[in-house]
Design a protein around this motif. Structure first.
Motif, mmCIF file in Angstrom:
data_model
loop_
_atom_site.group_PDB
_atom_site.id
_atom_site.type_symbol
_atom_site.label_atom_id
_atom_site.label_comp_id
_atom_site.label_asym_id
_atom_site.label_seq_id
_atom_site.Cartn_x
_atom_site.Cartn_y
_atom_site.Cartn_z
ATOM 1 N N LYS A 50 10.432 -4.456 12.899
ATOM 2 C CA LYS A 50 9.584 -3.280 12.927
ATOM 3 C C LYS A 50 10.006 -2.297 11.836
ATOM 4 C CE LYS A 50 7.340 -4.906 16.406
ATOM 5 N NZ LYS A 50 5.969 -5.421 16.201
ATOM 6 N N PRO A 51 9.114 -1.367 11.454
ATOM 7 C CA PRO A 51 9.476 -0.339 10.467
ATOM 8 C C PRO A 51 10.710 0.449 10.907
ATOM 9 C CG PRO A 51 7.111 -0.352 10.820
ATOM 10 C CD PRO A 51 7.701 -1.272 11.855
ATOM 11 N N CYS A 52 11.509 0.869 9.926
ATOM 12 C CA CYS A 52 12.783 1.538 10.209
ATOM 13 C C CYS A 52 12.710 3.049 10.083
ATOM 14 C CB CYS A 52 13.863 1.013 9.257
ATOM 15 S SG CYS A 52 14.095 -0.771 9.299
ATOM 16 N N PHE A 53 11.726 3.576 9.348
ATOM 17 C CA PHE A 53 11.683 5.006 9.061
ATOM 18 C C PHE A 53 10.287 5.561 9.323
ATOM 19 C CE2 PHE A 53 14.616 2.954 6.075
ATOM 20 C CZ PHE A 53 15.796 3.602 6.384
ATOM 21 N N PHE A 71 7.471 3.032 8.063
ATOM 22 C CA PHE A 71 7.920 2.521 6.774
ATOM 23 C C PHE A 71 9.156 1.649 6.956
ATOM 24 C CE2 PHE A 71 9.894 2.408 2.659
ATOM 25 C CZ PHE A 71 8.823 2.346 1.785
ATOM 26 N N PRO A 72 9.199 0.495 6.281
ATOM 27 C CA PRO A 72 8.135 -0.066 5.435
ATOM 28 C C PRO A 72 6.962 -0.582 6.255
ATOM 29 C CG PRO A 72 9.951 -1.611 5.642
ATOM 30 C CD PRO A 72 10.411 -0.352 6.306
ATOM 31 N N PRO A 73 5.762 -0.502 5.708
ATOM 32 C CA PRO A 73 4.587 -0.979 6.458
ATOM 33 C C PRO A 73 4.624 -2.487 6.614
ATOM 34 C CG PRO A 73 3.989 -0.407 4.196
ATOM 35 C CD PRO A 73 5.416 0.027 4.381
ATOM 36 N N LEU A 74 4.723 -2.932 7.843
ATOM 37 C CA LEU A 74 4.829 -4.363 8.118
ATOM 38 C C LEU A 74 3.694 -4.785 9.054
ATOM 39 C CD1 LEU A 74 8.683 -4.573 8.820
ATOM 40 C CD2 LEU A 74 7.493 -5.228 6.709
ATOM 41 N N PRO A 75 3.245 -6.029 8.954
ATOM 42 C CA PRO A 75 2.205 -6.514 9.881
ATOM 43 C C PRO A 75 2.664 -6.414 11.332
ATOM 44 C CG PRO A 75 2.490 -8.030 8.032
ATOM 45 C CD PRO A 75 3.606 -7.023 7.935
#
Length: 268
Positions: A55-58, A45-49
């Motif tokens: 990149k996602p942080c959590f 999270f957050p969902p990223l391509p």
């Protein structure tokens, strides 16, 4: 020969004793067969391509990390964060209509700033502390949530009022603008209604979580203990305390029947 405990052993002992409270026993006892060891997981999270350099942080998985009786509440608070972010987006559109109808451009600029600032900050500053509080029964994170979320409620109330020059299409700005441009005021009305709904829901969430925490034996003293021992930021120490509870299994002390039992799907 006398053995002086090392700092890590002392901290682990402190965590074990502080974790074995009525609130924690009730909190952990609801999922005795779940592995309490915190393992490294890929952030989602957050969902990223995948092609994004950022990149996602959590890592977020409510069904896996949150005790089952609290999953519904945490998921509702997460949906409330989504609703607040949507409200900020609608507010930007409303401020564009306000500007087009003869209002000031400063309101649009502030509305855009609030969207870019408050959407990520509200997730990081009050949803994540609540998520971690229920995940690890952390009094420190509960206190952080109460403090920051109270300020969020005050801010949402101000946005609901709609003071001119604040970048929020609340009730005052909307009602007064009906005499200037009815079409723009109708668009602004959507933002005022959403801000009102968000403010009411935030107040209900704050009351619900506070009653749950206080009814389960939580206190400011526990948060101070976690702060002084560094439990709130030390993953190895938390693991030691959680593993001690997991290994004890059915031998956990039985507390009196006076320990509160909360409904799994009560109103909030």
């Amino acid at each position: 020969m006398r053995h002086d405990p090392s700092p890590n052993e002392a901290a682990s002992s402190t965590v074990t004793s502080s974790v074995n409270t009525p609130f924690t026993s009730w909190h952990r006892g609801l999922r005795p067969h779940r592995d309490l060891t915190m393992t490294e997981r890929a952030n989602n999270f957050p969902p990223l391509p995948a092609f994004f350099r950022i990149k996602p942080c959590f890592y977020q998985n409510i069904d896996e990390e949150i005790p089952q009786p609290h999953c519904q509440l945490v998921r509702r608070v997460y949906n409330l964060w989504i609703l607040y972010s949507i409200t900020l987006c609608v507010n930007v559109v409303s401020c564009i209509a306000w500007w087009a109808g003869g209002g000031g451009a400063v309101n649009f600029g502030l509305a855009l700033l609030w969207l870019l600032l408050f959407s990520p900050c509200s997730y990081t500053c009050w949803f994540r502390p609540l998520y971690k509080a229920f995940r690890a029964d952390s009094s420190f994170n509960f206190m952080a949530f109460f403090f920051i979320f109270f300020l969020q409620c005050v801010l949402a109330f101000i946005q609901t009022l709609g003071i001119a020059g604040w970048g929020a299409c609340g009730w005052i700005a909307t009602v007064l603008f009906f005499s200037t441009n009815v079409g723009s005021a109708v668009v602004m009305l959507f933002s005022a209604v959403l801000f009102t709904i968000v403010t009411v829901l935030m107040g209900l969430v704050l009351i619900r979580v506070h009653r749950l925490y206080r009814g389960g034996g939580g206190s400011f003293q526990r948060a101070q203990e976690e702060w002084s021992t560094g439990v709130w930021k030390s993953a190895p120490v938390r693991d030691a305390g959680f593993n001690a509870i997991a290994e004890s299994g059915p031998s956990l002390p039985q507390y009196p029947a006076a320990v509160p039992s909360y409904p799994e799907s009560g109103p909030w």
